[in-house]
Design a protein around this motif. Structure first.
Motif, PDB file in Angstrom:
ATOM      1  N   ASP A  42      36.742  -5.274 -37.444  1.00 20.65           N
ATOM      2  CA  ASP A  42      38.050  -5.743 -36.960  1.00 20.65           C
ATOM      3  C   ASP A  42      38.979  -6.045 -38.128  1.00 20.65           C
ATOM      4  OD1 ASP A  42      36.647  -7.897 -37.900  1.00 20.65           O
ATOM      5  OD2 ASP A  42      37.139  -9.232 -36.233  1.00 20.65           O
ATOM      6  N   ALA A  47      41.129  -8.492 -27.949  1.00 19.94           N
ATOM      7  CA  ALA A  47      40.350  -9.712 -27.712  1.00 19.94           C
ATOM      8  C   ALA A  47      39.226  -9.442 -26.728  1.00 19.94           C
ATOM      9  CB  ALA A  47      41.272 -10.814 -27.177  1.00 19.94           C
ATOM     10  N   GLY A  48      38.035  -9.855 -27.069  1.00 22.42           N
ATOM     11  CA  GLY A  48      36.892  -9.714 -26.154  1.00 22.42           C
ATOM     12  C   GLY A  48      36.149  -8.388 -26.284  1.00 22.42           C
ATOM     13  N   ALA A  49      36.760  -7.397 -26.970  1.00 24.41           N
ATOM     14  CA  ALA A  49      36.099  -6.087 -27.076  1.00 24.41           C
ATOM     15  C   ALA A  49      34.810  -6.201 -27.890  1.00 24.41           C
ATOM     16  CB  ALA A  49      37.037  -5.062 -27.703  1.00 24.41           C
ATOM     17  N   ASP A  50      34.814  -7.080 -28.903  1.00 24.04           N
ATOM     18  CA  ASP A  50      33.601  -7.242 -29.712  1.00 24.04           C
ATOM     19  C   ASP A  50      32.437  -7.724 -28.850  1.00 24.04           C
ATOM     20  OD1 ASP A  50      34.888  -9.662 -29.337  1.00 24.04           O
ATOM     21  OD2 ASP A  50      34.640 -10.377 -31.389  1.00 24.04           O
ATOM     22  N   ARG A  51      32.693  -8.740 -28.032  1.00 23.16           N
ATOM     23  CA  ARG A  51      31.633  -9.282 -27.167  1.00 23.16           C
ATOM     24  C   ARG A  51      31.171  -8.232 -26.161  1.00 23.16           C
ATOM     25  NH1 ARG A  51      28.949 -12.907 -29.646  1.00 23.16           N
ATOM     26  NH2 ARG A  51      30.424 -13.912 -31.028  1.00 23.16           N
ATOM     27  N   ALA A  52      32.119  -7.462 -25.649  1.00 20.47           N
ATOM     28  CA  ALA A  52      31.762  -6.435 -24.660  1.00 20.47           C
ATOM     29  C   ALA A  52      30.852  -5.378 -25.311  1.00 20.47           C
ATOM     30  CB  ALA A  52      33.014  -5.791 -24.085  1.00 20.47           C
ATOM     31  N   ASP A 106      27.404  -6.919 -25.869  1.00 18.47           N
ATOM     32  CA  ASP A 106      26.757  -7.075 -24.566  1.00 18.47           C
ATOM     33  C   ASP A 106      26.197  -5.721 -24.082  1.00 18.47           C
ATOM     34  OD1 ASP A 106      26.301  -8.658 -22.128  1.00 18.47           O
ATOM     35  OD2 ASP A 106      27.726  -7.224 -21.252  1.00 18.47           O
ATOM     36  N   TRP A 162      31.600  -9.982 -38.863  1.00 15.31           N
ATOM     37  CA  TRP A 162      32.957  -9.596 -38.466  1.00 15.31           C
ATOM     38  C   TRP A 162      33.779  -9.398 -39.737  1.00 15.31           C
ATOM     39  CZ3 TRP A 162      29.936 -11.929 -34.938  1.00 15.31           C
ATOM     40  CH2 TRP A 162      30.151 -11.664 -33.589  1.00 15.31           C
ATOM     41  N   GLU A 194      30.410   1.316 -18.676  1.00 18.50           N
ATOM     42  CA  GLU A 194      30.038   0.032 -18.075  1.00 18.50           C
ATOM     43  C   GLU A 194      28.637   0.143 -17.509  1.00 18.50           C
ATOM     44  OE1 GLU A 194      32.939  -1.929 -15.484  1.00 18.50           O
ATOM     45  OE2 GLU A 194      34.380  -0.629 -16.539  1.00 18.50           O
TER      46      GLU A 194
END
Ligand code: GLU
Length: 298
Positions: A45, A53-58, A61, A76, A248
């Motif tokens: 990043d 925002a949140g793409a890293d966690r997705a 996961d 990061w 997904e």
């Protein structure tokens, strides 16, 4: 664990993973496992303007659901700016401020580097022109004939690039103040002890610049393996820009379907499997055959 091998997957969190990025992830994961090495995940990043925002966690996961478990802590790049600054300071003798904007560089008509960036004509190499203020920081590449960088790619074979005519002096710190990918990736691969870079062939043209920086910084050059890029039916590289669908996964059946499809896109010599366990049992030796891994633990 084989201490001689450290691999990594380094996604940019600009959105959810799509089939193209998963192919790179699967290839680097299987290579690390086939060699009994470590597999790191690094969130790239560094270009904070493009990070979602949140793409890293997705992404993390999803890797977990696919049973692609990484070793050690995820890092990061946005938290490692001091390290990029330190490396840049080491290169002081080879770098210079540049006051040119995109339009001026495009106007020089030297054409595009293989990665699509405009080749820099060296305008500010010996000082900022009159009335110009520093925008970016560039590294000076050698003039021909001393500008050739070559390497043996484990899949693509011999690759050579003339930095002077195919890249020109390139940016290490961008006009928007962010460190450039080329610098960050070299610093991180070195500091994390990465021995094997396995990634998509869309980055093969960046590799000579990265090897050049490694030599300037006095750090080792990893082995490289670039896997063919996955294209859509129109022959365009799968990416967010070409509308690649986000992957997904809800449950194990979904994970298995994604892995079977990713293995097909990677052209792993194996059949689709009926369970996650069976998938991983088959994928490891299949990768070892595809990539001529000398010592497979699978
Ligand atoms: N962050 C880059 C990308 O997502 C990959 C960088 C690399 O593997 O060197 O395209």
């Amino acid at each position: 664990m084989n201490p001689q091998y450290v691999g990594r997957f380094a996604p940019s969190p600009t959105g959810p993973l799509h089939a193209g990025s998963l192919v790179a992830a699967l290839a680097s994961f299987l290579d690390a496992r086939a060699y009994g090495g470590r597999w790191l995940v690094r969130i790239e990043d560094v270009d904070e303007a493009r990070a979602v925002a949140g793409a890293d966690r997705a992404i993390l996961d999803l890797l977990g659901k696919l049973q692609m478990h990484w070793d050690g802590e995820v890092v990061w790049q946005s938290q490692r700016k001091a390290l990029y600054q330190q490396a840049f300071d080491q290169l002081a003798d080879s770098t210079y401020p540049c006051g040119c904007n995109r339009r001026e560089i495009a106007d020089s008509q030297l054409g595009l580097a293989p990665d699509g960036s405009a080749i820099y004509p060296g305008t500010c190499r010996y000082g900022l022109g009159p009335g110009k203020t520093a925008r970016s920081l560039r590294v000076r590449v050698p003039d021909a004939p001393y500008d050739v960088i070559d390497f043996e790619d484990r899949m693509a074979g011999h690759v050579a690039q003339r930095l002077a005519s195919e890249s020109g002096d390139f940016v290490l710190k961008r006009a928007d103040g962010f460190w450039a990918y080329q610098l960050a990736v070299v610093v991180d691969d070195a500091l994390q002890g990465v021995t094997d870079v396995v990634r998509g062939a869309d980055l093969i043209d960046s590799t000579p610049r990265q090897i050049f920086l490694q030599r300037l910084l006095g750090v080792p050059t990893p082995r490289y393996l670039h896997v063919p890029v996955v294209c859509n039916a129109e022959g365009e590289k799968l990416s967010k820009q070409t509308g690649a669908a986000a992957i997904e996964v809800r449950d194990d059946a979904g994970a298995l379907a994604v892995l079977n499809e990713t293995a097909r896109l990677l052209r792993l010599p194996m059949e689709a499997q009926a369970s996650l366990d069976a998938f991983w049992r088959a994928a490891l030796p299949a990768w070892a055959r595809l990539a001529s891994v000398a010592r497979a633990d699978g």
